[in-house]
Design an enzyme around this catalytic site. Sequence first.
Site, PDB file in Angstrom:
ATOM      1  N   SER A  23      18.016  -6.055   4.845  1.00 20.24           N
ATOM      2  CA  SER A  23      18.515  -4.704   5.053  1.00 20.24           C
ATOM      3  C   SER A  23      19.986  -4.756   5.419  1.00 20.24           C
ATOM      4  O   SER A  23      20.470  -5.744   5.993  1.00 20.24           O
ATOM      5  CB  SER A  23      17.738  -4.032   6.191  1.00 20.24           C
ATOM      6  N   TYR A  27      15.421  -4.614  15.400  1.00 15.19           N
ATOM      7  CA  TYR A  27      15.325  -4.505  13.945  1.00 15.19           C
ATOM      8  C   TYR A  27      16.467  -5.265  13.274  1.00 15.19           C
ATOM      9  O   TYR A  27      16.254  -6.007  12.301  1.00 15.19           O
ATOM     10  CB  TYR A  27      15.345  -3.034  13.524  1.00 15.19           C
ATOM     11  N   ASN A  77       0.799  -1.225   0.000  1.00 13.86           N
ATOM     12  CA  ASN A  77       0.000   0.000   0.000  1.00 13.86           C
ATOM     13  C   ASN A  77       0.832   1.276   0.000  1.00 13.86           C
ATOM     14  O   ASN A  77       0.299   2.367  -0.202  1.00 13.86           O
ATOM     15  CB  ASN A  77      -0.949   0.017   1.206  1.00 13.86           C
ATOM     16  N   ILE A 118       8.206   1.222  -1.014  1.00 15.80           N
ATOM     17  CA  ILE A 118       8.820   0.311  -1.968  1.00 15.80           C
ATOM     18  C   ILE A 118       7.846  -0.763  -2.426  1.00 15.80           C
ATOM     19  O   ILE A 118       7.855  -1.176  -3.587  1.00 15.80           O
ATOM     20  CB  ILE A 118      10.089  -0.310  -1.346  1.00 15.80           C
ATOM     21  N   GLY A 119       6.977  -1.213  -1.523  1.00 16.36           N
ATOM     22  CA  GLY A 119       5.999  -2.225  -1.901  1.00 16.36           C
ATOM     23  C   GLY A 119       5.074  -1.740  -2.999  1.00 16.36           C
ATOM     24  O   GLY A 119       4.809  -2.453  -3.980  1.00 16.36           O
TER      25      GLY A 119
END
Length: 304
Positions: free
Chosen positions: A144, A171, A28, A31-32
Amino acid sequence: MAIDQNKRWNTGLLPDLAGRTAVVTGANSGIGLTAADALARAGAHVVFAVRDVERGRAAAATVDGSTEVLRLDLADLSSVRGFAEGWQDRPLDLLINNAGVMMIPRRHTRDGFEMQFGTNHLGHFALTNLLLPYVTDRVVTLASAAHRWGDARIRFDDPNLETGYSPRGAYAQSKLANLLFTLELQRRLAESGSPVRALAAHPGYAATNLQSHAANPVARAVMRFGNRFLAQDDRAGALPTLYAATADLPGASYVGPDGVMEARGGPTLVGRSAAASDPVAARRLWELSEEMTGVGFPAVPAGH
């Protein structure tokens, strides 16, 4: 010697994807959404797998091509199972595990997992294995450069970081898990004789809304500055994902930008830390993930 920008891979080099279906989690925004748009423009039918269906529909309406919006909350295993059960035996050429959360305050998923590990890794782990019987081509998981941060490692004795939690450390663990997951998934696919490939990609330093939820206000300010003055845009950030999704690359490949410190540039094969290349840790993480989610590698191999 300066790099000839015209020779770098770009969306104009995407193959014809007519007749192919792709699922993109978190499609939404950022990058997606950019990746979903490029895939749809190349002819693919793109399924937006999103937590907020209304936002997903609004995003899909901006895409020029064939789209579909389905609800998926990676922080809720019942939602992940519901998504997979509703797939109804449709062929799935491409699964892009894109959605994620970054450096947020301590939170837990509906199933009690630390939110970053639970969403970025465990949710995608369960989704991938549940959909694998339908996948015909490849699985691309977004990792990442953060997998290299500090002494990033999987806390096998405390994966939910009940002791020593930090948004940054959580993360980093989740992104390391993405790479170890890809490594072990590829091993299992090859061992089963499946033609499906597992690959990973990272966007470099791309300006998206992912950074806006950091727990530390100083970190948020620094990232706002970086997004404005240093980062590449989300279209450039999506190129490694698209390259990993469509180029003829070997399984377990890792794609990122070719610039300084892999922060920006055209997509290319990049390296990973020793911790992210450890097959023993990868297998151990897989077994732990099966135990935590109740989902394992399917009896019917992908692509068969």
